[in-house]
Design a protein around this motif. Structure first.
Motif, PDB file in Angstrom:
ATOM      1  N   THR A   1       5.760   1.774   8.529  1.00  7.34           N
ATOM      2  CA  THR A   1       5.332   1.971   7.148  1.00  7.34           C
ATOM      3  C   THR A   1       4.253   0.967   6.762  1.00  7.34           C
ATOM      4  O   THR A   1       3.275   1.331   6.112  1.00  7.34           O
ATOM      5  CB  THR A   1       6.526   1.880   6.168  1.00  7.34           C
ATOM      6  OG1 THR A   1       7.105   0.590   6.241  1.00  7.34           O
ATOM      7  CG2 THR A   1       7.572   2.938   6.460  1.00  7.34           C
TER       8      THR A   1
ATOM      9  N   GLN B   1       0.466   1.883   5.529  1.00  9.47           N
ATOM     10  CA  GLN B   1      -0.002   1.403   4.231  1.00  9.47           C
ATOM     11  C   GLN B   1      -1.259   0.551   4.380  1.00  9.47           C
ATOM     12  O   GLN B   1      -2.206   0.694   3.598  1.00  9.47           O
ATOM     13  CB  GLN B   1       1.100   0.605   3.533  1.00  9.47           C
ATOM     14  CG  GLN B   1       2.240   1.476   3.055  1.00  9.47           C
ATOM     15  CD  GLN B   1       3.427   0.682   2.560  1.00  9.47           C
ATOM     16  OE1 GLN B   1       3.527  -0.518   2.769  1.00  9.47           O
ATOM     17  NE2 GLN B   1       4.348   1.371   1.904  1.00  9.47           N
TER      18      GLN B   1
ATOM     19  N   ARG C   1      -4.372   4.410  -1.329  1.00  8.17           N
ATOM     20  CA  ARG C   1      -3.068   3.785  -1.521  1.00  8.17           C
ATOM     21  C   ARG C   1      -2.007   4.708  -0.956  1.00  8.17           C
ATOM     22  O   ARG C   1      -1.987   5.905  -1.260  1.00  8.17           O
ATOM     23  CB  ARG C   1      -2.800   3.544  -3.004  1.00  8.17           C
ATOM     24  CG  ARG C   1      -1.539   2.736  -3.265  1.00  8.17           C
ATOM     25  CD  ARG C   1      -1.423   2.358  -4.732  1.00  8.17           C
ATOM     26  NE  ARG C   1      -0.983   3.468  -5.558  1.00  8.17           N
ATOM     27  CZ  ARG C   1       0.298   3.801  -5.739  1.00  8.17           C
ATOM     28  NH1 ARG C   1       1.258   3.134  -5.157  1.00  8.17           N
ATOM     29  NH2 ARG C   1       0.613   4.806  -6.525  1.00  8.17           N
TER      30      ARG C   1
ATOM     31  N   THR D   1       2.135   5.456  -0.340  1.00 10.08           N
ATOM     32  CA  THR D   1       3.524   5.204  -0.683  1.00 10.08           C
ATOM     33  C   THR D   1       4.352   5.851   0.413  1.00 10.08           C
ATOM     34  O   THR D   1       4.200   7.055   0.669  1.00 10.08           O
ATOM     35  CB  THR D   1       3.878   5.820  -2.051  1.00 10.08           C
ATOM     36  OG1 THR D   1       2.979   5.301  -3.026  1.00 10.08           O
ATOM     37  CG2 THR D   1       5.307   5.492  -2.442  1.00 10.08           C
ATOM     38  N   THR D   2       5.188   5.064   1.084  1.00  9.58           N
ATOM     39  CA  THR D   2       5.954   5.585   2.207  1.00  9.58           C
ATOM     40  C   THR D   2       7.414   5.757   1.838  1.00  9.58           C
ATOM     41  O   THR D   2       7.967   4.997   1.042  1.00  9.58           O
ATOM     42  CB  THR D   2       5.850   4.662   3.426  1.00  9.58           C
ATOM     43  OG1 THR D   2       6.255   3.350   3.044  1.00  9.58           O
ATOM     44  CG2 THR D   2       4.426   4.608   3.964  1.00  9.58           C
TER      45      THR D   2
END
Length: 61
Positions: A14, A18, A27, A29-30
């Motif tokens: 992750t 990112q 940007r 978001t995981t």
């Protein structure tokens, strides 16, 4: 844009995604449990390419 990333399996994964997306100007978001990534600020094709270049396999979610 939301992607399924089945080969994202840990916190390192992750963080790598990112970081790669941020360096490309977006940007990410995981969601590790759901194995998904939501990318803002990049065109879908560019976001998928950045995730692939980071070593992962994105698929549209």
């Amino acid at each position: 844009m939301k992607f399924r990333v089945e080969d994202m399996s840990c916190g390192h994964c992750t963080a790598a995604i990112q970081k790669a997306v941020a360096e490309a100007g977006g940007r990410a978001t995981t969601d590790l449990a759901g194995r998904s990534v939501t990318v803002e600020g990049l065109e879908p094709a560019r976001a998928a390419e950045v995730i692939r270049q980071a070593g992962y396999t994105p698929a549209p979610a």
